[in-house]
Scaffold this motif. Structure first.
Motif, mmCIF file in Angstrom:
data_model
loop_
_atom_site.group_PDB
_atom_site.id
_atom_site.type_symbol
_atom_site.label_atom_id
_atom_site.label_comp_id
_atom_site.label_asym_id
_atom_site.label_seq_id
_atom_site.Cartn_x
_atom_site.Cartn_y
_atom_site.Cartn_z
ATOM 1 N N UNK A 186 47.567 -16.945 -11.768
ATOM 2 C CA UNK A 186 46.989 -17.280 -13.073
ATOM 3 C C UNK A 186 47.984 -18.060 -13.931
ATOM 4 N N UNK A 187 49.247 -17.665 -13.871
ATOM 5 C CA UNK A 187 50.277 -18.389 -14.625
ATOM 6 C C UNK A 187 50.447 -19.805 -14.083
ATOM 7 N N UNK A 188 50.494 -19.928 -12.766
ATOM 8 C CA UNK A 188 50.627 -21.249 -12.142
ATOM 9 C C UNK A 188 49.400 -22.114 -12.434
ATOM 10 N N UNK A 213 36.312 -25.555 -12.340
ATOM 11 C CA UNK A 213 35.504 -24.424 -12.805
ATOM 12 C C UNK A 213 35.360 -23.372 -11.709
ATOM 13 N N UNK A 214 35.140 -23.829 -10.478
ATOM 14 C CA UNK A 214 35.010 -22.885 -9.373
ATOM 15 C C UNK A 214 36.297 -22.092 -9.178
ATOM 16 N N UNK A 215 37.430 -22.766 -9.224
ATOM 17 C CA UNK A 215 38.701 -22.070 -9.029
ATOM 18 C C UNK A 215 38.892 -21.001 -10.097
ATOM 19 N N UNK A 216 38.649 -21.363 -11.335
ATOM 20 C CA UNK A 216 38.820 -20.414 -12.446
ATOM 21 C C UNK A 216 37.920 -19.199 -12.282
ATOM 22 N N UNK A 217 36.657 -19.433 -11.920
ATOM 23 C CA UNK A 217 35.707 -18.326 -11.773
ATOM 24 C C UNK A 217 36.043 -17.438 -10.585
ATOM 25 N N UNK A 218 36.519 -18.045 -9.511
ATOM 26 C CA UNK A 218 36.840 -17.257 -8.311
ATOM 27 C C UNK A 218 38.099 -16.415 -8.505
ATOM 28 N N UNK A 219 38.986 -16.841 -9.378
ATOM 29 C CA UNK A 219 40.123 -15.991 -9.701
ATOM 30 C C UNK A 219 39.646 -14.663 -10.286
ATOM 31 N N UNK A 232 40.128 -10.900 -8.813
ATOM 32 C CA UNK A 232 40.767 -9.909 -9.675
ATOM 33 C C UNK A 232 39.953 -8.619 -9.754
ATOM 34 N N UNK A 233 38.639 -8.740 -9.677
ATOM 35 C CA UNK A 233 37.763 -7.574 -9.815
ATOM 36 C C UNK A 233 37.301 -6.998 -8.478
ATOM 37 N N UNK A 234 37.801 -7.537 -7.372
ATOM 38 C CA UNK A 234 37.391 -7.051 -6.057
ATOM 39 C C UNK A 234 37.968 -5.662 -5.773
ATOM 40 N N UNK A 235 37.181 -4.782 -5.122
ATOM 41 C CA UNK A 235 37.705 -3.464 -4.716
ATOM 42 C C UNK A 235 38.881 -3.575 -3.740
ATOM 43 N N UNK A 267 30.552 -8.997 9.740
ATOM 44 C CA UNK A 267 29.528 -8.024 9.318
ATOM 45 C C UNK A 267 30.070 -6.934 8.398
ATOM 46 N N UNK A 268 31.027 -7.287 7.545
ATOM 47 C CA UNK A 268 31.480 -6.369 6.505
ATOM 48 C C UNK A 268 31.646 -7.174 5.219
ATOM 49 N N UNK A 269 31.274 -6.590 4.057
ATOM 50 C CA UNK A 269 31.378 -7.330 2.795
ATOM 51 C C UNK A 269 32.791 -7.823 2.491
ATOM 52 N N UNK A 270 33.796 -7.081 2.954
ATOM 53 C CA UNK A 270 35.185 -7.464 2.674
ATOM 54 C C UNK A 270 35.537 -8.831 3.253
ATOM 55 N N UNK A 271 34.834 -9.257 4.299
ATOM 56 C CA UNK A 271 35.125 -10.554 4.911
ATOM 57 C C UNK A 271 34.901 -11.694 3.920
ATOM 58 N N UNK A 272 33.974 -11.506 3.003
ATOM 59 C CA UNK A 272 33.680 -12.544 2.008
ATOM 60 C C UNK A 272 34.895 -12.805 1.127
ATOM 61 N N UNK A 273 35.642 -11.753 0.781
ATOM 62 C CA UNK A 273 36.807 -11.923 -0.086
ATOM 63 C C UNK A 273 37.897 -12.730 0.613
ATOM 64 N N UNK A 274 38.073 -12.519 1.909
ATOM 65 C CA UNK A 274 39.046 -13.316 2.662
ATOM 66 C C UNK A 274 38.655 -14.794 2.598
ATOM 67 N N UNK A 275 37.370 -15.066 2.762
ATOM 68 C CA UNK A 275 36.888 -16.448 2.751
ATOM 69 C C UNK A 275 37.027 -17.063 1.359
ATOM 70 N N UNK A 276 36.723 -16.291 0.309
ATOM 71 C CA UNK A 276 36.852 -16.803 -1.058
ATOM 72 C C UNK A 276 38.299 -17.133 -1.376
ATOM 73 N N UNK A 277 39.201 -16.225 -1.017
ATOM 74 C CA UNK A 277 40.614 -16.467 -1.272
ATOM 75 C C UNK A 277 41.104 -17.698 -0.513
ATOM 76 N N UNK A 278 40.653 -17.828 0.729
ATOM 77 C CA UNK A 278 41.011 -19.011 1.506
ATOM 78 C C UNK A 278 40.463 -20.288 0.907
ATOM 79 N N UNK A 279 39.287 -20.201 0.314
ATOM 80 C CA UNK A 279 38.706 -21.382 -0.327
ATOM 81 C C UNK A 279 39.505 -21.765 -1.584
ATOM 82 N N UNK A 280 40.031 -20.780 -2.295
ATOM 83 C CA UNK A 280 40.893 -21.075 -3.438
ATOM 84 C C UNK A 280 42.118 -21.881 -3.004
#
Length: 289
Positions: free
Chosen positions: A230-232, A203-209, A213-216, A162-175
């Motif tokens: 990004x280099x890898x 395409x998804x990987x590139x966009x999620x990077x 990068x822009x996450x608070x 129940x916090x927006x920050x949890x979404x970033x953990x899930x996105x990073x894990x999906x990457x």
């Protein structure tokens, strides 16, 4: 490859019963400290919300990594490394099931975990067969099923946080998972089991990077890891796009996906720690899902 089949059958007999017991009573403790290419987070008695999202998301990656290694064995591409990755990923998957079992305290997450355990039994049996073209295709169908179930469970834990920050953990894990998925589909195509939708994942990987990068939540430390990723990614993407010698591309995909995985795993752990701070949680006061 009789050696693989024999070793995996041994692991299946020894471990699957223990997994079922661990999920039922949520008390299995990891028993090995063998070296792994990925860092193992310190285990607490009860995982917090960030750890549950992170480690459930890791199940997606490990399922893909098993399927990737199995296809790599069929290609006879760096088989010793592939065999090591397959065995290591099975061990890590089983340990994570036990860990998540301690935090899956609500009916919806408990049911989701039980579903994953049942699917994993079938998957382990499929991976114990000789890695032929047909067997790889059959195993990969189970990969898709298991990844989908782990995706649903990770989303359930994210919702309970129940916090927006949890979404970033899930996105990073999906990457982290996508790094393995792209390699698995690439190897399946090389075996002649269809092209696979590498492009969609690319395409998804590139966009999620860009999203990360822009996450608070992206601190200077995290930004340095994103720059490395990004280099890898540039090197990995060139191999996926088939720019160069086909045999060379296969080898580059086999090595680059693992380097990218390590970086994305570290990123996910950093985001998970940030979520822990945001929630102000303690091991004894957990959002259990």
């Amino acid at each position: 490859m009789p050696y693989i089949a024999k070793e995996n059958r041994f692991m299946l007999r020894q471990v699957v019963g223990a997994i079922a017991l661990a999920v039922s009573c949520a008390s299995l403790v990891p028993t090995s400290s063998a070296a792994s290419p990925l860092p193992t987070a310190p285990r607490v008695s009860v995982p917090d919300a960030g750890e549950l999202i992170n480690e459930t998301g890791r199940l997606r990656m490990l399922a893909e990594r098993m399927g990737k290694a199995y296809a790599q064995l069929a290609l006879k591409l760096m088989p010793d490394k592939a065999r090591e990755q397959l065995i290591d990923s099975q061990k890590r998957f089983e340990e994570n099931i036990a860990l998540i079992g301690r935090g899956a305290t609500k009916p919806i997450t408990r049911a989701g975990l039980d579903t994953i355990v049942a699917s994993y039994r079938s998957y382990a049996e499929a991976l114990a067969l000789p890695p032929t073209k047909a067997n790889v295709a059959a195993a990969h169908r189970l990969t898709e099923k298991l990844v989908g179930e782990a995706e649903n469970l990770a989303a359930a834990f994210e919702g309970h946080a129940q916090v927006p920050a949890a979404r970033i953990v899930n996105i990073s894990g999906r990457q982290r998972m996508l790094s393995q998925r792209m390699a698995r589909l690439y190897f399946a195509a090389a075996l002649g089991n269809g092209k696979g939708d590498v492009e969609q994942s690319r395409v998804e990987f590139r966009n999620r990077l860009i999203t990360l990068e822009t996450s608070p939540l992206t601190t200077p430390e995290i930004r340095r890891e994103i720059d490395l990723a990004k280099t890898q990614w540039l090197f990995f993407e060139q191999a996926l796009l088939g720019n160069g010698d086909p045999a060379g591309n296969l080898k580059n995909v086999a090595t680059a996906n693992e380097r990218l995985l390590e970086t994305m795993d570290k990123l996910t752990s950093l985001y998970s720690k940030d979520l822990h701070i945001i929630l102000g949680s303690r091991p004894s006061a957990v959002v259990g899902g």
